[in-house]
Enzyme design. Structure first.
Site, PDB file in Angstrom:
ATOM      1  N   ASP A  82       0.870  -1.111   0.117  1.00 48.79           N
ATOM      2  CA  ASP A  82       0.104  -0.006  -0.248  1.00 48.79           C
ATOM      3  C   ASP A  82       0.794   1.342   0.001  1.00 48.79           C
ATOM      4  OD1 ASP A  82      -2.664   1.124  -0.047  1.00 48.79           O
ATOM      5  OD2 ASP A  82      -2.664   1.104   1.970  1.00 48.79           O
ATOM      6  N   THR A 232      -8.530   0.930   8.165  1.00 50.22           N
ATOM      7  CA  THR A 232      -9.127   1.339   9.652  1.00 50.22           C
ATOM      8  C   THR A 232      -9.806   0.162  10.381  1.00 50.22           C
ATOM      9  OG1 THR A 232      -8.687   3.549   8.913  1.00 50.22           O
ATOM     10  CG2 THR A 232      -9.889   3.144  10.843  1.00 50.22           C
TER      11      THR A 232
HETATM   12 ZN   LIG Z   1      -5.056   4.564   0.940  1.00 49.86          ZN
END
Ligand SMILES: [Zn+2]
Length: 294
Positions: A82, A232
């Site tokens: 990422d 998250t």
């Molecule tokens: Zn992102």
């Protein structure tokens, strides 16, 4: 074995009209729990790591945990890096075996973003690795990368032009979402996702999905988004499950680490399963895929 390439999974999802969940894993436990959720719902899955996780756990340790789990898995599993603004880290994970990377050039002005993205794509493609590109910054800070202010944004035409010129494989445009938890309702750019997926013959990626409703996810998928990142939501499920277990441990004065792992894995499986269903990815892998023992 079910070690696969991210681009194959996402291109297949794009053709068939669903999105592959891309889950930010942090350790071996979250890798296993995420893949178990995908297996139980017959969904392909992308495991992704932040640069911070690569630095903390180490590329080789992460890759061997991924490989051990993916080889036993009955559904396709790929490994992606990422948000990474650093070509040195990109080279390190390419060498370790990742199948795709997000080169994040959103902090750079356009000319520099184009030049550096082009260089990263050349190196990655030589190794058979796909590149997700981000030149507009998706607001919010994630594992130390990013900014709360939208510093670079472009027209649809500019984004498509840069994507074609730099030969990227997946595009992460700004779609109104933000990293982290929302303090007010976001203004979602679903029409923009639809326009870009028509204008650009490449998969569109949605970041900052935590907090969106099932209906909002479905609208993005119908608009042509075919990879959706979950970070998250996993962190919260992981930590809240751990906290609940530790509070119970204190009350009962029973201290058993393996039970802690079980409770964390269960919390992670539940949250990933919900997202797999929202993204339309459940039951998209036939159950006749042979399972190869490791
Ligand atoms: Zn992102």
């Amino acid at each position: 074995m079910s070690i696969e390439k991210t681009l194959d999974l996402v291109e297949d999802a794009r053709r068939r009209g669903f999105a592959v969940p891309a889950v930010n894993v942090v350790d071996e436990l979250s890798i296993r729990a995420t893949v178990e959720a995908a297996e139980s719902l017959r969904s392909p899955i992308i495991l992704q790591t932040s640069v911070k996780t690569v630095r903390t756990v180490g590329a080789e340790a992460l890759f061997s945990a991924y490989r051990a789990t993916a080889r036993r898995s009955s559904v396709p599993v790929s490994l992606h890096l990422d948000h990474c603004p650093d070509p040195v880290v990109i080279q390190r994970v390419i060498d370790a075996g990742w199948s795709s990377v997000l080169y994040d050039a959103s902090h750079l002005d356009l000319d520099e973003a184009v030049a550096t993205t082009d260089r990263v794509v050349t190196v990655a493609h030589q190794a058979g690795v796909a590149v997700e590109s981000e030149i507009e910054n998706i607001v919010g800070v994630e594992d130390g990368v990013g900014s709360d202010e939208a510093t670079h944004s472009y027209s649809d035409e500019e984004l498509v032009d840069v994507a074609v010129r730099t030969r990227i494989d997946l595009l992460a445009p700004a779609l109104g979402t933000a990293h982290g938890l929302y303090t007010s309702a976001p203004e979602l750019l679903i029409d923009r996702a639809r326009r870009l997926s028509i204008m650009l013959d490449r998969p569109i990626v949605l970041h900052g999905g935590t907090g969106l409703s099932d209906a909002e996810f479905r609208e993005f998928v119908q608009a042509g988004v075919s990879k959706i990142n979950i970070s998250t939501a996993l962190k919260r499920a992981y930590m809240e499950s751990a906290l609940a277990h530790l509070e119970d441990s204190r009350k009962s004065n029973q201290w058993e680490p393996t039970r802690l792992f079980d409770q964390i894995a269960s919390g992670v499986r539940d949250v990933i399963a919900r997202h797999i269903v929202s993204f339309g990815a459940a039951e998209t892998v036939s159950s006749s895929v042979p399972v190869v023992a490791s």
